[in-house]
Design a protein around this motif. Structure first.
Motif, PDB file in Angstrom:
ATOM      1  N   LEU B  34      47.818  33.562  45.427  1.00  0.00           N
ATOM      2  CA  LEU B  34      46.622  34.026  45.070  1.00  0.00           C
ATOM      3  C   LEU B  34      46.145  33.325  43.931  1.00  0.00           C
ATOM      4  N   THR B  35      45.052  33.020  43.761  1.00  0.00           N
ATOM      5  CA  THR B  35      44.338  32.487  42.588  1.00  0.00           C
ATOM      6  C   THR B  35      43.319  33.348  42.175  1.00  0.00           C
ATOM      7  N   ALA B  36      42.865  33.625  40.915  1.00  0.00           N
ATOM      8  CA  ALA B  36      41.813  34.472  40.458  1.00  0.00           C
ATOM      9  C   ALA B  36      40.831  33.352  39.809  1.00  0.00           C
ATOM     10  N   GLN B  41      47.313  33.052  38.518  1.00  0.00           N
ATOM     11  CA  GLN B  41      47.935  33.012  40.008  1.00  0.00           C
ATOM     12  C   GLN B  41      49.172  33.929  40.031  1.00  0.00           C
TER      13      GLN B  41
END
Ligand SMILES: Cc1cc2nc3c(=O)[nH]c(=O)nc-3n(C[C@H](O)[C@H](O)[C@H](O)COP(=O)(O)OP(=O)(O)OC[C@H]3O[C@@H](n4cnc5c(N)ncnc54)[C@H](O)[C@@H]3O)c2cc1C
Lengths: 201, 233, 87
Positions: B34-36, B41
């Motif tokens: 998941l990457t904001a 990450q």
């Protein structure tokens, strides 16, 4: 190709003063447990803290002797190289100024050593001047073994791997010798404000 | 992401349509990244719950309340969202239908996920290899894939509920210890192939029990999910 | 003493595949400290650290350290006496 994940923010505090957060760090609320090996469960009866190496004579304290030394409670921000920072952590311990007082040495470097074989290296100078402690309490509670109890080194101005968990002593050395992570490509000094994560940074 | 299915109060299955997905083996996992928006990450592993024969890829995620990734997957993800998956990964904790010794599956909590893929694969291939599942959960409400595992055609599934058992419960009601393993597993001389999966503490306990009962270490395959949940299911 | 925090070799299968170019969980490793032989999937893995630390399940000896320095993986496998790629 990195894609943004819609709505994902991670476990981070959004409401912090950016001036308190070193480059590349994210502020977390909880206290992640980092370890490179099993948590030692030794008895306090056999615990001791030793300063040895290039010294006039080795100094050793038992846990009781150690507890009887003058203690300080400090509130500091800590920064882990795995990119989390935690603000306003409260520790109680013995200042290294106290422990090094009366130790005769011409050494300029220190290797901190721990139960389980972990080591980390620092300039001796960084352990003095009210900048480092052997902490045995976190948040007014005895330091949990997961977080390095009975006692850990606390050097909050450097990346937190320098704050060796389960610390048992310091080896004073004339030459700088890389510790565990320093030997695997992490920065020898580890200043979070200069983002010294890896050797050469 | 196509669909979310609530399995228990703390667990959801997430069904994906993955373009270009090669065939996986039952028991393998994927890494989810998941990457904001600011580049932050987080990456975690999740077992594939679906069999290779199933049409879509299914993951099943238990929400760890103070966790970073699982609450996002279980509560924030919406149908139509895209996330980064890498896999299939891992060739060791995998089972492929082939004639052989009986297969004994032992799962604790979300450790059922890769074993469920194996059971589905077993069924999809009409395998003649005897398979038995021992699944430990806190209560009947915590049993993931409950309908599937308690269905008439579920096969040889034994449940143990460690905290709470409903009135009239006829399954087991205790932790998976040496005695329970001895009772449910094929005896060591029959050389069953054993797969154990769940929280680290659970896997240690079950693997230890199997070894003490004379099962060869080389016939015991383990997969540890970490401290998840903190307590033994 | 195994920690509840500890994982096993399955948990780093993705990283190992990236480093070695294929699945390594079924590879057989020999511990350079105590001589134990076993599949990479069964080693003890500590992943919550600056790098990944891999230890022997029998003697706790250090087998491998994997760090990712500026996106490049570095593997130190000095604790492994031998590593046999999967057949
Ligand atoms: C091969 C493999 C397959 C897996 N398959 C599944 C699956 O099918 N389904 C499933 O639900 N899970 C599975 N897991 C577990 C999963 O990968 C995650 O560990 C789990 O979802 C928790 O992630 P999280 O980000 O929500 O929690 P985290 O943020 O990782 O936290 C989990 C717990 O640890 C504590 N914690 C947080 N940070 C730290 C830290 N740095 N050190 C120690 N403790 C910390 C938290 O307080 C919390 O209690 C699998 C794991 C592996 C290795």
């Amino acid at each position: 190709m990195t894609r943004i994940t819609r709505g994902f923010h991670g476990r981070r505090r959004p409401d912090v003063d950016p001036a308190r957060v070193p480059p590349g760090q994210y502020v977390t609320q909880d206290f992640p447990v980092l370890s490179a090996g099993p948590t030692p469960h030794g008895s306090l009866d056999t615990w001791s803290f030793t300063i040895r190496g290039q010294v006039d004579q080795p100094h050793t304290w038992t846990f009781d002797e150690f507890q009887a030394l003058p203690r300080e409670t400090v509130t500091r921000d800590i920064h882990c190289v795995t990119k989390w920072s935690k603000l306003d952590t409260v520790w109680t311990g013995v200042s290294l100024d106290t422990l090094l007082d009366g130790v005769e040495t011409s050494a300029e470097y220190v290797t901190a050593f721990s139960d389980g074989g972990y080591t980390t290296n620092l300039p001796l100078e960084d352990l003095t001047g009210g900048r480092a402690w052997i902490a045995f309490s976190y948040d007014d509670e005895p330091l949990h073994p997961e977080h390095g109890g009975p006692a850990r080194l606390l050097v909050p101005h450097l990346y937190f791997w320098k704050s060796a968990k389960w610390v048992r002593g310091l080896e004073l050395q004339p030459e700088d010798e890389p510790g565990f992570w320093e030997g695997y490509g992490y920065h020898n000094y580890g200043d979070p404000w200069r983002e010294q994560r890896y050797a050469g940074d | 992401m196509l669909e979310l299915i609530e399995q228990t109060a703390r667990t959801k299955s997430i069904v994906f349509d993955v373009p270009g997905w090669g065939r996986h083996r039952a028991g393998q996992h994927v890494d989810v990244r998941l990457t904001a928006e600011d580049g932050y990450q987080a990456q975690r592993s999740y077992s594939i719950a679906s069999a290779p024969e199933d049409r879509h890829i299914e993951l099943t995620v238990e929400r760890i309340d103070d966790g970073e990734v699982s609450p996002y997957l279980a509560d924030e993800l919406l149908a139509g969202d895209e996330i980064e998956l890498r896999g299939p990964i891992g060739g060791y904790f995998a089972w492929e239908e082939a004639p052989g010794m009986p297969v004994f599956l032992v799962g604790g909590g979300s450790g059922i996920v890769p074993l469920r893929a194996m059971l589905r694969h077993h069924r999809a291939t009409d395998s003649a290899v005897p398979v038995r599942l021992l699944y430990s959960a806190r209560s009947l409400d915590d049993v993931i894939y409950r309908d599937e595992l308690t269905a008439a055609d579920a096969g040889d599934v034994r449940l143990t509920l460690t905290r709470r058992q409903p009135a009239g419960w006829t399954g087991y009601g205790r932790r998976v210890d040496r005695e329970l393993v001895a009772e449910v597993c094929w005896p060591a001389p029959e050389r069953p192939l054993v797969y154990v999966c769940g929280p680290t503490g659970f896997v240690e306990a079950v693997a230890g029990a199997l070894v003490s009962l004379g099962h060869e270490a080389a016939r015991i395959r383990t997969e540890r999910f970490g401290p998840t949940g903190g307590e033994t299911p | 003493m195994i920690d509840n925090q500890a994982l096993d070799g399955n948990a780093i299968a993705g990283t190992l595949a990236e480093v070695f170019g294929g699945d390594m969980t079924t590879a057989i490793g020999t511990c350079g400290h105590c001589g134990t032989r076993g599949p990479v999937a069964e080693v003890v893995v500590y992943r919550r650290a600056p790098g990944v630390v891999v230890r022997c399940r029998v003697c706790d000896g250090l087998l491998m350290v994997i760090t990712q320095v500026r996106d490049v993986f570095c593997v130190d496998a000095l604790g492994l006496a031998e590593l046999q790629a999967p057949a």
